[in-house]
Write a protein that holds these residues in place. Structure first.
Motif, PDB file in Angstrom:
ATOM      1  N   SER A   1      22.031  -5.703   5.558  1.00 33.33           N
ATOM      2  CA  SER A   1      21.498  -6.672   4.601  1.00 33.33           C
ATOM      3  C   SER A   1      22.632  -7.192   3.736  1.00 33.33           C
ATOM      4  O   SER A   1      23.413  -6.412   3.204  1.00 33.33           O
ATOM      5  CB  SER A   1      20.413  -6.021   3.734  1.00 33.33           C
TER       6      SER A   1
ATOM      7  N   ASN B   1      19.231  -9.049   7.625  1.00 35.40           N
ATOM      8  CA  ASN B   1      18.735  -9.819   6.484  1.00 35.40           C
ATOM      9  C   ASN B   1      19.912 -10.498   5.791  1.00 35.40           C
ATOM     10  O   ASN B   1      20.892  -9.838   5.443  1.00 35.40           O
ATOM     11  CB  ASN B   1      18.018  -8.908   5.479  1.00 35.40           C
TER      12      ASN B   1
ATOM     13  N   LYS C   1      25.193  -6.687  -2.024  1.00 39.91           N
ATOM     14  CA  LYS C   1      24.878  -7.864  -2.822  1.00 39.91           C
ATOM     15  C   LYS C   1      26.117  -8.262  -3.603  1.00 39.91           C
ATOM     16  O   LYS C   1      26.658  -7.454  -4.361  1.00 39.91           O
ATOM     17  CB  LYS C   1      23.715  -7.587  -3.788  1.00 39.91           C
TER      18      LYS C   1
ATOM     19  N   THR D   1      17.210 -16.256   4.158  1.00 42.34           N
ATOM     20  CA  THR D   1      16.768 -16.948   2.949  1.00 42.34           C
ATOM     21  C   THR D   1      17.909 -17.792   2.422  1.00 42.34           C
ATOM     22  O   THR D   1      19.003 -17.279   2.164  1.00 42.34           O
ATOM     23  CB  THR D   1      16.319 -15.938   1.870  1.00 42.34           C
TER      24      THR D   1
ATOM     25  N   THR E   1      20.696 -13.395   2.652  1.00 35.31           N
ATOM     26  CA  THR E   1      20.235 -14.268   1.571  1.00 35.31           C
ATOM     27  C   THR E   1      21.442 -14.984   0.985  1.00 35.31           C
ATOM     28  O   THR E   1      22.433 -14.341   0.621  1.00 35.31           O
ATOM     29  CB  THR E   1      19.526 -13.470   0.469  1.00 35.31           C
TER      30      THR E   1
ATOM     31  N   TRP F   1      25.454 -14.757  -3.944  1.00 31.85           N
ATOM     32  CA  TRP F   1      25.120 -15.730  -4.974  1.00 31.85           C
ATOM     33  C   TRP F   1      26.407 -16.310  -5.522  1.00 31.85           C
ATOM     34  O   TRP F   1      27.360 -15.584  -5.804  1.00 31.85           O
ATOM     35  CB  TRP F   1      24.338 -15.078  -6.124  1.00 31.85           C
TER      36      TRP F   1
ATOM     37  N   HIS G   1      23.653  -2.149   2.776  1.00 34.26           N
ATOM     38  CA  HIS G   1      23.023  -3.150   1.913  1.00 34.26           C
ATOM     39  C   HIS G   1      24.036  -3.571   0.850  1.00 34.26           C
ATOM     40  O   HIS G   1      24.458  -2.752   0.029  1.00 34.26           O
ATOM     41  CB  HIS G   1      21.768  -2.584   1.249  1.00 34.26           C
TER      42      HIS G   1
ATOM     43  N   GLN H   1      22.491 -18.014  -1.893  1.00 33.75           N
ATOM     44  CA  GLN H   1      22.116 -18.946  -2.950  1.00 33.75           C
ATOM     45  C   GLN H   1      23.376 -19.576  -3.509  1.00 33.75           C
ATOM     46  O   GLN H   1      24.169 -18.926  -4.185  1.00 33.75           O
ATOM     47  CB  GLN H   1      21.346 -18.246  -4.066  1.00 33.75           C
TER      48      GLN H   1
ATOM     49  N   LEU I   1      25.958  -8.356  -7.954  1.00 32.76           N
ATOM     50  CA  LEU I   1      25.495  -9.684  -8.356  1.00 32.76           C
ATOM     51  C   LEU I   1      25.819  -9.931  -9.828  1.00 32.76           C
ATOM     52  O   LEU I   1      25.871  -9.006 -10.639  1.00 32.76           O
ATOM     53  CB  LEU I   1      23.994  -9.811  -8.137  1.00 32.76           C
TER      54      LEU I   1
ATOM     55  N   GLU J   1      23.455 -10.216   0.615  1.00 37.05           N
ATOM     56  CA  GLU J   1      22.977 -11.217  -0.326  1.00 37.05           C
ATOM     57  C   GLU J   1      24.170 -11.775  -1.090  1.00 37.05           C
ATOM     58  O   GLU J   1      24.937 -11.013  -1.688  1.00 37.05           O
ATOM     59  CB  GLU J   1      21.963 -10.604  -1.286  1.00 37.05           C
TER      60      GLU J   1
ATOM     61  N   ASN K   1      25.431  -3.168  -5.305  1.00 34.81           N
ATOM     62  CA  ASN K   1      24.986  -4.407  -5.934  1.00 34.81           C
ATOM     63  C   ASN K   1      26.047  -4.876  -6.912  1.00 34.81           C
ATOM     64  O   ASN K   1      26.330  -4.212  -7.914  1.00 34.81           O
ATOM     65  CB  ASN K   1      23.658  -4.174  -6.667  1.00 34.81           C
TER      66      ASN K   1
END
Length: 921
Positions: free
Chosen positions: A479, A503, A460, A529, A505, A483, A458, A507, A438, A481, A436
């Protein structure tokens, strides 16, 4: 006033979580005032809907509020309800109050000051969870008779929140109970538990219990008892606990040593103002878990640590710790999970040395003002699997900082000051599966910077401004993600699809591909998403052109309208959530029929702030599998009357939240549908308002407008309609009986009376003289010989007005409707019969319609049969009926070869003239 039963969903915020879950999850949306009509007089009823897109069934859990009459409310709740929540003002729960619900498993009561009777819970053989709750600051009185809980043979959880049980004594707990909670009660001494629940503690009952329970509980929760300050000698004698919660109480943990408690695994002392470790208590019970979060422990003493050698979990969250003693890890050889978050261990991390075989698996150092991780900072933790460093000020990471963590699987570095990553910084973390990053300041991330972990699945990544992503992607990625404050740019020099990504995501404001003709492929994507992106991402940009396995799509955008939104290439999509596509209120309304036309598997549709305009039957055409529909934050929404056609196929759950409707009587069907829909549970209309125009600020309740301006008593109308239909069918049945000759005369008189009452002559109602029915094989003879002989003006023809389907039916007109209407408006129906005609479906249908008219409207309908070939009369449809009602002059036999047109026309004129006289009579 009739009580209205309504259905809703609990906790609207959980909708997003449920939509994002790929496993079995429950949906719960809340409806605090779910009423139809006067909320001051009626209780409100809502429903919890555990929705599972992978499971075949749905279970409805009821929640009723504003209750004053309990019996009246419970009559409106389905008997097969599995969970029931009641809120209101009820002083007494009578005997057998819940006997109608044998399948009830959860019962939650928020009814104020209540008194329970001995047989209140009789019949609840399946109940597993019982809760009494009151959330006001003061405690309310609650009386339980000693045998109140005896019928609950399978009760697992018993909870009291905000209730004082001082008036209750000798309450027998079920032998199946494993979790007991008394929060915010008026307990002052644990000794009171012996009098309250005598079979909780061994040997405390003065009278033998008919069903003594084993003194063992999974959990005893006494949190938030602000007056609980004393334990009392042997207050918990013989009791065995896995977990004891004393959060927020002034009780001294040291007093538990003399309480008589035999066994305890976990002790929770969150927010008790403790200043040191309760070493004596930990050592006495050989605790495995100790939670001391939100206390005032500034220093850890070595002596206290020596008594904590049995701990496997220790939480010192939010205590203001500034350092750890050197003997910390060596004194806790069994420790596996350590929470040191929200302390002050920075700026440079200095973990104490420990045994080389330390068992620590999880370490949380989030929000500790850390700025730097020195080399081999975690070398004393070789078994560590999860490391949480979120919310610190770390700016640089190197291979040496993380060296020695060969079994690390989860690394959280979110919300740090990281600006760059070295190529080999992860090379020592070969077992890493989750990373992660983020909330960092990374702007350029290459796949080479993530090399080292072979099973990274996974990931992010986030930046405050822009984020550039370069391949190669981690090969095992499942996965992802991303941002970014403004732009996420994918650098795709060659085709490198995310082969196994399930998955995704995203943003950001803009998503860019470089080069412009590049394409991203997600062949395995199941859950997508998108937040803040433009709708162009589905059309002009080559990103999501084909997603053959996608099942969940959540798209929230405030960039522009929906006109460029295209959801093609998603044949397996089951859950769709769209929000904030109406950037301006004057934007073009969303065309749902175009947006959803290629989503045949859709089961859940959640729409928010889309400017839907007017919903009609075409909006949901083709969505036969839709189970749940949510409409939120809509302005001037119209419900077309054509939607009534869909009522039998409406989704099982329909939810309106913050929707403003247009005031129009065309929606008058909505109220009765919402209150009596047999297959659909509707919520939200009782709070909805309607506006006559954009400048109308009167906030008129929708149902008030419909009842006041479009008033009708639907029940009375339904009664009148039913009675009328019964009488009409009875009368028609009598008229259709051919064996009673007096009925034939009665039918003719009734028809004549009907026409004279209207002031019209029957012949004036006919647009054609003859409707001709024929098959395609006989069409040439009909058009070349029969039609000229009948349609040409005198003296060459008969001058009759003929209706021919191929010539006189309108383009695009439904043939069945047109046939029935044309026969109604013709003086006679002439069926041209041959063997080919008897084999034609349309000719058979037209003969059936003509036969029906002959039987249903004697005296006004006329049927003539023209035979082109010798045909056995028994081959005709309904010959037994035709033989009774047709006369000899109704048959024309032209099967002998040459047609005698003069004789045929003379016979036809006589038959038409006779039919006209019968109508006049």
């Amino acid at each position: 006033m009739m009580e209205r039963l309504r259905f809703s969903f609990h906790l609207l915020s959980l909708l997003l979580l449920a939509l994002m879950s790929l496993s079995l999850m429950s949906w719960a949306w809340t409806a605090p005032n779910c009423t139809i009509g006067d909320s001051s007089l009626l209780p409100s009823i809502s429903y919890y809907i555990p929705f599972c897109t992978l499971a075949p069934g749905l279970h409805v859990f009821a929640s009723c509020s504003n209750i004053e009459n309990l019996a009246q409310t419970l009559r409106a709740v389905p008997q097969d309800t599995e969970a029931l929540c009641l809120q209101g003002t009820v002083t007494i729960l009578p005997a057998d109050a819940f006997g109608r619900f044998p399948t009830l498993q959860l019962l939650k009561l928020q009814l104020g000051t209540i008194r329970i009777m001995s047989g209140t819970f009789q019949g609840l053989d399946q109940l597993q969870h019982l809760s009494f709750e009151h959330h006001a600051p003061c405690c309310l009185s609650l009386f339980l008779p000693p045998d109140a809980l005896e019928p609950l043979r399978f009760l697992n959880t018993l909870s009291f929140h905000g209730y004082c049980l001082n008036d209750s004594q000798d309450v027998q707990l079920p032998i199946s109970l494993s979790r007991l909670t008394l929060r915010h009660s008026c307990l002052t001494d644990l000794q009171e538990l012996q009098g309250l629940f005598p079979n909780l503690v061994s040997g405390s009952s003065h009278t033998p219990s008919p069903s003594p329970r084993t003194p063992f509980l999974d959990l005893l929760d006494l949190s938030a008892n602000l007056q609980l300050s004393s334990v009392g000698s042997q207050a918990l004698r013989g009791l065995q606990l896995r977990s004891l919660r004393l959060d927020g109480t002034p009780l001294s943990a040291l007093d538990l040593v003399g309480s008589g408690l035999l066994h305890l695994d976990s002790l929770y002392l969150v927010g008790t103002s403790a200043e040191k470790l309760p070493g004596n208590v930990t050592g006495h019970f050989a605790l495995r878990a100790l939670d001391l979060g939100r206390n005032q422990i500034r220093n850890l003493e070595g002596g206290d640590l020596l008594s904590c050698h049995s701990l496997e979990l220790l939480s010192l969250h939010a205590n203001g710790l500034q350092f750890l003693p050197s003997s910390f890890l060596s004194a806790l050889p069994q420790l596996q999970r350590l929470n040191l978050s929200v302390n002050k261990l920075g700026p440079t991390l200095a973990l104490p040395g420990g045994l080389a075989s330390s068992n620590l698996r999880v370490l949380d150092l989030s929000h500790n003002e850390l700025c730097m991780l020195p080399g081999r900072a975690f070398s004393s933790l070789p078994q560590l699997q999860e490391l949480w460093l979120s919310g610190n000020n770390i700016s640089n990471l190197s291979r040496e900082s993380l060296e020695g963590l060969r079994w690390l699987e989860t690394l959280d570095l979110s919300w740090n000051q990281i600006k760059m990553l070295k190529l080999d910084w992860l090379s020592s973390l070969s077992a890493l599966t989750s990373l992660n990053l983020l909330g960092t300041h990374l702007e350029h991330i290459s796949g080479r910077q993530l090399q080292g972990p072979l099973k990274l699945s996974h990931l992010k990544l986030g930046s405050s401004n822009m984020l550039e992503i370069y391949p190669p992607w981690p090969p095992a990625l499942l996965s992802l993600e991303l941002w970014a404050g403004s732009v996420v740019e994918f650098r795709v020099p060659k085709e490198e699809p995310f082969l196994f990504l399930e998955n995704f995501t995203l943003q950001t404001t803009y998503m860019v591909l470089y080069p412009n003709n590049a394409t991203l492929h997600f062949p395995s994507l199941r859950h997508l998403t998108l937040r803040g992106c433009s709708t162009y991402i589905f059309s002009e940009q080559r990103v999501f052109l084909g997603l053959p396995l996608l099942e969940y799509l959540h798209f929230w955008s405030d960039r522009n309208g929906p006109e460029k939104l295209c959801l093609s290439g998603m044949p397996r999509l089951r859950v769709l959530e769209l929000g904030d596509l109406a950037f301006h209120y004057d934007a073009i309304p969303v065309q749902l029929e175009m947006l959803l036309k290629e989503l045949p598997q859709l089961q859940v549709l959640a729409l928010s702030n889309l400017n839907l305009g007017n919903l009609s039957v075409s909006s949901f055409r083709g969505l036969g599998l839709l189970r749940l529909l949510l409409l939120n934050s809509e302005w001037a929404l119209g419900l077309d009357s054509s939607l009534q056609e869909l009522i039998p196929q409406m989704p099982q759950y329909v939810y309106f939240s913050d929707v403003t409707f247009t005031c129009q009587c065309e929606s008058s069907w909505v109220g009765p549908w919402a209150t009596r829909a047999p297959n659909t549970f509707v919520y939200g209309l009782e709070k909805s308002i309607c506006k006559a125009n954009a400048s109308d600020y009167s906030k008129t309740p929708l149902l008030t407008f419909l009842s006041g301006h479009c008033s009708h008593d639907s029940e009375f109308q339904a009664f009148l309609t039913s009675i009328t239909l019964v009488l009409l069918l009875t009368f028609l049945a009598l008229l259709s009986c051919p064996k009673w000759p007096w009925l034939h005369r009665l039918r003719m008189l009734a028809h004549a009376w009907w026409w004279k009452l209207g002031g019209q002559h029957p012949r004036n109602q006919f647009h054609y003289d003859i409707f001709i029915s024929y098959c395609e094989q006989d069409q040439a003879w009909v058009l070349e010989e029969l039609v000229p002989a009948l349609e040409q003006p005198l003296p060459d023809g008969e001058g009759l007005r003929l209706c021919l389907p191929e010539r006189d039916f309108g383009v695009g007109q439904d043939r069945m409707d047109a046939t029935a209407a044309s026969m109604e408006s013709s003086r006679a129906t002439l069926c041209v019969l041959s063997h080919q005609a008897l084999g034609s479906p349309w000719c058979s249908l037209e003969l059936r319609i003509a036969t029906h008219n002959l039987l249903a409207k004697p005296g006004t309908a006329c049927l003539l049969l023209l035979f082109l070939e010798p045909i056995d009369r028994r081959q005709l449809h309904s010959y037994h009926r035709l033989g009774r009602w047709l006369q000899k002059e109704d048959y024309f036999d032209l099967s002998q070869g040459r047609v005698e047109w003069d004789a045929f026309c003379e016979q036809l004129r006589k038959r038409l003239r006779k039919a006209g006289q019968e109508r006049e009579d």
